[in-house]
Design an enzyme around this catalytic site. Structure first.
Site, PDB file in Angstrom:
ATOM      1  N   GLY A  65      -4.068   2.379  11.251  1.00 33.52           N
ATOM      2  CA  GLY A  65      -2.987   2.101  12.180  1.00 33.52           C
ATOM      3  C   GLY A  65      -3.453   1.123  13.240  1.00 33.52           C
ATOM      4  N   CYS A  92      -9.868   4.770   8.540  1.00 32.82           N
ATOM      5  CA  CYS A  92      -9.809   3.944   9.742  1.00 32.82           C
ATOM      6  C   CYS A  92      -9.174   4.727  10.897  1.00 32.82           C
ATOM      7  CB  CYS A  92      -9.095   2.630   9.447  1.00 32.82           C
ATOM      8  SG  CYS A  92      -9.323   1.372  10.739  1.00 32.82           S
ATOM      9  N   TYR A  93      -7.959   4.397  11.314  1.00 36.18           N
ATOM     10  CA  TYR A  93      -7.312   5.139  12.398  1.00 36.18           C
ATOM     11  C   TYR A  93      -7.162   6.612  12.028  1.00 36.18           C
ATOM     12  CZ  TYR A  93      -3.850   6.413  15.952  1.00 36.18           C
ATOM     13  OH  TYR A  93      -3.182   7.020  16.990  1.00 36.18           O
ATOM     14  N   HIS A 179     -12.170   0.657   4.797  1.00 34.97           N
ATOM     15  CA  HIS A 179     -10.957   0.697   3.975  1.00 34.97           C
ATOM     16  C   HIS A 179     -11.318   0.701   2.486  1.00 34.97           C
ATOM     17  CE1 HIS A 179      -7.837   0.099   7.086  1.00 34.97           C
ATOM     18  NE2 HIS A 179      -8.820  -0.503   7.745  1.00 34.97           N
ATOM     19  N   GLU A 181      -9.370   1.223   0.067  1.00 35.77           N
ATOM     20  CA  GLU A 181      -8.245   0.725  -0.729  1.00 35.77           C
ATOM     21  C   GLU A 181      -8.275  -0.784  -0.895  1.00 35.77           C
ATOM     22  OE1 GLU A 181      -6.616   0.684   3.536  1.00 35.77           O
ATOM     23  OE2 GLU A 181      -8.121   1.743   2.347  1.00 35.77           O
ATOM     24  N   ASP A 237      13.993  -4.666 -13.908  1.00 32.54           N
ATOM     25  CA  ASP A 237      14.268  -3.322 -13.407  1.00 32.54           C
ATOM     26  C   ASP A 237      15.432  -2.665 -14.142  1.00 32.54           C
ATOM     27  OD1 ASP A 237      12.283  -3.965 -11.614  1.00 32.54           O
ATOM     28  OD2 ASP A 237      13.671  -4.474  -9.999  1.00 32.54           O
ATOM     29  N   LYS A 376       6.694  -2.103  -8.912  1.00 36.62           N
ATOM     30  CA  LYS A 376       7.061  -3.075  -9.944  1.00 36.62           C
ATOM     31  C   LYS A 376       6.055  -3.116 -11.096  1.00 36.62           C
ATOM     32  CE  LYS A 376       9.934  -6.025  -9.745  1.00 36.62           C
ATOM     33  NZ  LYS A 376      11.326  -6.172 -10.242  1.00 36.62           N
TER      34      LYS A 376
END
Length: 520
Positions: A65, A92-93, A179, A181, A237, A376
């Site tokens: 954040g 992190c945050y 991080h 990710e 989609d 997606k």
């Protein structure tokens, strides 16, 4: 996230909640969890411990954040979440919030860490086991945890983060300042997998085959023996949604292709040929260009355009449904990013998608949205598994409102014809350069303004054209594509020479954020 009819029940999969504490990476965390074949769901920081418990997750991840835990406007959450006994990872945050909430210490660093940092493993660790004792991670912070709470073991540090990773394995609470990710943390996905598989004991069941199986079962249960109509646009989609529902209920499905006159060049003919000949589906082709253009007459506000188009779509579907016996359901290709961006309890509204925020409140048909939980890339993988042709599965996204939201200003037939012709040239040149699959989207935008130009020794006063091309993984963030200059030159030359009404071409070099991919 509320389920619509025919949506695979998330209760059939182990689920990890990603609490969004204002991070730019919350969606990326959710994607990384899914890449480990575990269902993730983004929830707001306002969620209560009771609500978390009711959702029955196997794990919780607290995102990063922008704020300091000591700021007056610091993002907060229900501290009771940490007392539920559910394995929790703070990033992190989120890492700092865990330390601050449980009695540790967070301090302002004299030196910020933005970018690569050298992580040193200090103690045996669940998160970091079987990984190098020294590795490169990605940091983005100024505050740092300087003292871990009682019961935590500090398992890693960097030169400027004395508590770069901490663990309380007895309570199942973990925190990392970096991080995992982000791909620049080279072993980050392995760290997330250690949390998911070992701390959370999550089963890797979120696979394309299992998604199909669960969705097919959910659709059959929801619709029983009634007739179902599907709003088919020919995009990936709606095509995947139609194929999935068709697998579930066969001839009970009636596909409705609404030609609203806002499509790309030759698109209507391509859609009809593909789904009548290749898929052998019952397809009703409704030609409604005049109806849509009449409804859009004089409208310039993009939100109003989307709402008008969304409501008109629904009214057309309802009229078709009235002619088909026992229709109570409408299939839509709504995706998870559509829901997030349209504004839910989980996210502020960025823009209304015509198939989410643009739906009328009094619509009579119940929605069937088998893709509502998917990003997606997951939809494309499901489409390939279903045997949908590559040219449809890998088609670049096209907005439901079509060219109406790529004309900045009032939509008219003249402007549609100009934009359609120019957009076709953009796509032709992108394909010619072999870049189509590398780009998330590439298209043209026509602002309803005019500029002075010179053609054939004469003065012109014509429209400019904006070319937009972006790279992205899931449309939640995007970067402008560095198209080769020769490609841009060919596009500009062809558009100005071949499309009457355009005398200037510009290239959009803004990323998302702060811009969005579409202009409206």
């Amino acid at each position: 996230m509320a389920e619509s009819a025919g949506q695979a029940s998330s209760g059939d999969f182990d689920k990890v909640l990603v609490v969004d504490l204002g991070a730019q990476y919350a969606q990326l965390i959710a994607r990384r969890v899914r890449e480990a074949h575990v269902l993730s769901e983004i929830v707001p920081r306002s969620i209560s411990a009771a609500e978390v418990k009711a959702m029955d997750p196997v794990g919780i991840i607290l995102s990063g954040g922008p704020a300091s835990v000591y700021s007056a406007d610091a993002y907060d959450m229900d501290a009771g979440i940490l007392e539920l006994g559910i394995p929790t990872l703070g990033i992190c945050y989120g890492h700092q919030m865990i330390a601050h909430t449980l009695g540790g210490e967070v301090s302002r660093n004299d030196v910020a860490e933005y970018g690569r940092a050298d992580l040193a493993v200090l103690e045996p660790s669940l998160l970091l086991h079987e990984l190098p004792d020294e590795q490169v991670v990605w940091m983005s912070h100024r505050d740092a945890v300087t003292r871990a709470p009682v019961g935590f073991t500090v398992v890693a540090e960097t030169p400027d983060s004395p508590v770069a990773a901490m663990e309380d394995r007895e309570r199942g609470i973990f925190g990392v300042q970096f991080h995992p990710e982000v791909v620049l943390t080279g072993r980050g996905q392995e760290i997330l997998k250690h949390f998911l598989y070992e701390a959370c004991r999550a089963r890797p069941l979120w696979t394309h085959i299992s998604i199909i199986e669960q969705s097919v079962d959910a659709v059959r249960t929801a619709v029983d023996d009634g007739a179902v109509i599907c709003g088919l646009s020919g995009g990936v989609d709606s095509s995947v949604a139609a194929a999935l529902v068709h697998r579930a209920i066969g001839d009970q499905l009636v596909c409705v292709f609404v030609d609203h006159g806002l499509l790309r060049k030759d698109e209507a003919a391509q859609v009809e040929e593909t789904f009548r000949s290749s898929f052998h589906m019952n397809l009703i082709h409704v030609k409604a260009e005049e109806r849509f253009l009449s409804a859009l007459g004089g409208v310039t506000d993009p939100e109003e355009k989307r709402k008008i188009i969304g409501e008109t779509f629904i009214r057309v579907f309802e009229e078709v449904a009235a002619e088909v016996k026992d229709v109570r359901f409408l299939v839509q290709g709504t995706l998870y990013p559509d829901v997030i961006e349209s504004g839910t309890a989980d996210a502020a509204k960025i823009k209304s998608h015509h198939n989410v925020g643009g739906l009328p409140e009094d619509m009579e048909l119940q929605l069937v949205e088998p893709l509502r939980d998917l990003f997606k890339d997951e939809v494309r993988a499901v489409g390939e598994e279903l045997g949908i042709p590559e040219e449809i599965v890998w088609r670049q996204p096209f907005p439901g409102p079509g060219l109406a939201v790529r004309i900045i200003g009032e939509v008219t037939k003249e402007r549609l014809e100009i934009l359609r012709a120019a957009d076709a040239i953009v796509l032709e040149e992108v394909r010619r350069a072999g870049l189509y699959r590398e780009l998330w989207q590439s298209f043209a935008v026509l602002p309803a303004i005019r500029s002075v130009g010179v053609q054939g020794d004469g003065r012109t006063y014509a429209y400019p054209l904006i070319v937009r091309a972006v790279t992205s993984e899931d449309a939640m963030t995007a970067d402008w594509a560095r198209l080769p200059h020769e490609v841009l030159e060919r596009i500009s030359s062809r558009v100005i020479n071949e499309v009457e009404g355009i005398n200037r071409v510009s290239y959009d070099i803004s990323s998302k954020p702060p811009a969005t991919i579409e202009w409206e």
